[in-house]
Design an enzyme around this catalytic site. Structure first.
Site, PDB file in Angstrom:
ATOM      1  N   ALA A  93      39.878  34.215  47.506  1.00 40.15           N
ATOM      2  CA  ALA A  93      40.089  34.897  46.445  1.00 40.15           C
ATOM      3  C   ALA A  93      40.219  35.863  45.985  1.00 40.15           C
ATOM      4  O   ALA A  93      40.546  36.693  47.504  1.00 40.15           O
ATOM      5  CB  ALA A  93      38.198  34.974  45.732  1.00 40.15           C
ATOM      6  N   ASN A  94      40.052  36.805  45.242  1.00 39.05           N
ATOM      7  CA  ASN A  94      40.985  38.143  45.090  1.00 39.05           C
ATOM      8  C   ASN A  94      40.378  38.495  44.576  1.00 39.05           C
ATOM      9  O   ASN A  94      39.787  38.620  43.523  1.00 39.05           O
ATOM     10  CB  ASN A  94      42.573  38.616  45.286  1.00 39.05           C
ATOM     11  CG  ASN A  94      42.979  37.961  43.210  1.00 39.05           C
ATOM     12  OD1 ASN A  94      42.366  38.343  42.941  1.00 39.05           O
ATOM     13  ND2 ASN A  94      44.104  36.541  43.653  1.00 39.05           N
ATOM     14  N   ARG A  95      40.223  40.231  44.528  1.00 43.05           N
ATOM     15  CA  ARG A  95      39.648  41.489  43.729  1.00 43.05           C
ATOM     16  C   ARG A  95      40.245  41.835  41.954  1.00 43.05           C
ATOM     17  O   ARG A  95      39.695  42.527  41.311  1.00 43.05           O
ATOM     18  CB  ARG A  95      39.905  42.763  44.260  1.00 43.05           C
ATOM     19  CG  ARG A  95      39.073  42.936  45.813  1.00 43.05           C
ATOM     20  CD  ARG A  95      39.189  44.499  45.861  1.00 43.05           C
ATOM     21  NE  ARG A  95      38.894  44.103  47.795  1.00 43.05           N
ATOM     22  CZ  ARG A  95      37.545  44.231  48.050  1.00 43.05           C
ATOM     23  NH1 ARG A  95      37.010  43.509  47.110  1.00 43.05           N
ATOM     24  NH2 ARG A  95      37.011  43.888  49.268  1.00 43.05           N
TER      25      ARG A  95
ATOM     26  N   ALA B 140      46.462  37.139  39.409  1.00 44.99           N
ATOM     27  CA  ALA B 140      46.912  37.233  40.270  1.00 44.99           C
ATOM     28  C   ALA B 140      46.682  36.708  40.829  1.00 44.99           C
ATOM     29  O   ALA B 140      45.125  35.940  41.151  1.00 44.99           O
ATOM     30  CB  ALA B 140      45.508  38.835  40.939  1.00 44.99           C
TER      31      ALA B 140
END
Ligand code: C5P
Length: 219
Positions: free
Chosen positions: A29-31, A95
């Site tokens: 995943a990402n932030r 994102a």
């Protein structure tokens, strides 16, 4: 019926991160918190638009009064976006993970003595580029984001051309700016006319100002 400059106009917003599975219990995943995309969907809705909100697993709750489509992966997000068309404007604030694990395991990967897993990746579809480059049924206005850490304006301007979108909302996400996951945003709006630097303001204010610009562009 909704009131406001975007009444009767259908718009799409993508938001949040995507989760790309490694196995049934693990993912990459990402932030992204989803804060900016959620604020944009809310602001467009407040101007009367009929909003389809396609969101990955975000930290913040989706706005009230919009059609919410929840997805996990980039591939699911692309399908949800395509199903939501036609729209007059599309804002791609998600994102999206650039890569996914080429063959995610259908059973939980086991820890084995002396062996470390090696993940092989494959490229995800670029949703913004796919929609920007549609021959038929392209939204009249396509807005992308560019989260950059260096040469923000140059990179974002090149990205606008490469992807084929109309506007890029560029921001500096260097660690020290506190933008990603933070309350404020500091953006430059890049269009065919050039780069317009906005003062640092809350993500809600960025959203309201962007929604007003979208309303102007569509009328
Ligand atoms: O290439 P980059 O990831 O920097 O581009 C960011 C922009 O492209 C954002 O608007 C993002 O939502 C969109 N994007 C997308 N699908 C991808 C990657 C990025 O829609 N696979």
């Amino acid at each position: 019926l909704a009131d406001g400059p975007l009444a009767g106009k259908r718009v799409l917003v993508t938001s949040g991160p995507t989760h790309e599975p490694i196995d049934p219990v693990r993912y990459i995943a990402n932030r992204s918190s989803g804060a900016q995309g959620t604020a944009i969907a809310r602001a467009l809705s407040a101007l009367g638009a009929e909003v389809v909100f396609v969101t990955g697993p975000a930290d913040v709750a989706p706005p009230e009064g919009v059609e919410v489509v929840r997805v996990e992966t980039a591939q699911e997000m692309l399908e949800a976006v395509q199903s939501a068309l036609p729209v007059e404007a599309a804002v791609f604030a998600a994102a999206v993970a650039d890569w996914r694990v080429a063959s995610a395991s259908t059973s939980k990967m086991k820890k084995t003595k002396g062996g470390l897993p090696v993940l092989e990746f494959t490229e995800n579809p670029d949703i913004l580029a796919t929609i920007s480059q549609m021959d038929k049924g392209r939204p009249a206005l396509v807005v992308g984001f560019a989260a950059e850490t260096d040469d923000v304006i140059d990179n974002a301007t090149a990205k606008r051309t490469r992807k084929g979108c109309d506007w890029i909302v560029a921001n500096d996400v260097s660690h020290e700016t506190g933008i990603m996951g933070g309350k404020d945003n500091d953006i430059t709006l890049i269009s065919q006319e050039g780069a317009e630097d906005w003062p640092r303001m809350s993500k809600e204010d960025v959203a309201r100002r962007l929604a007003e610009r979208i309303a102007q562009a569509l009328t």
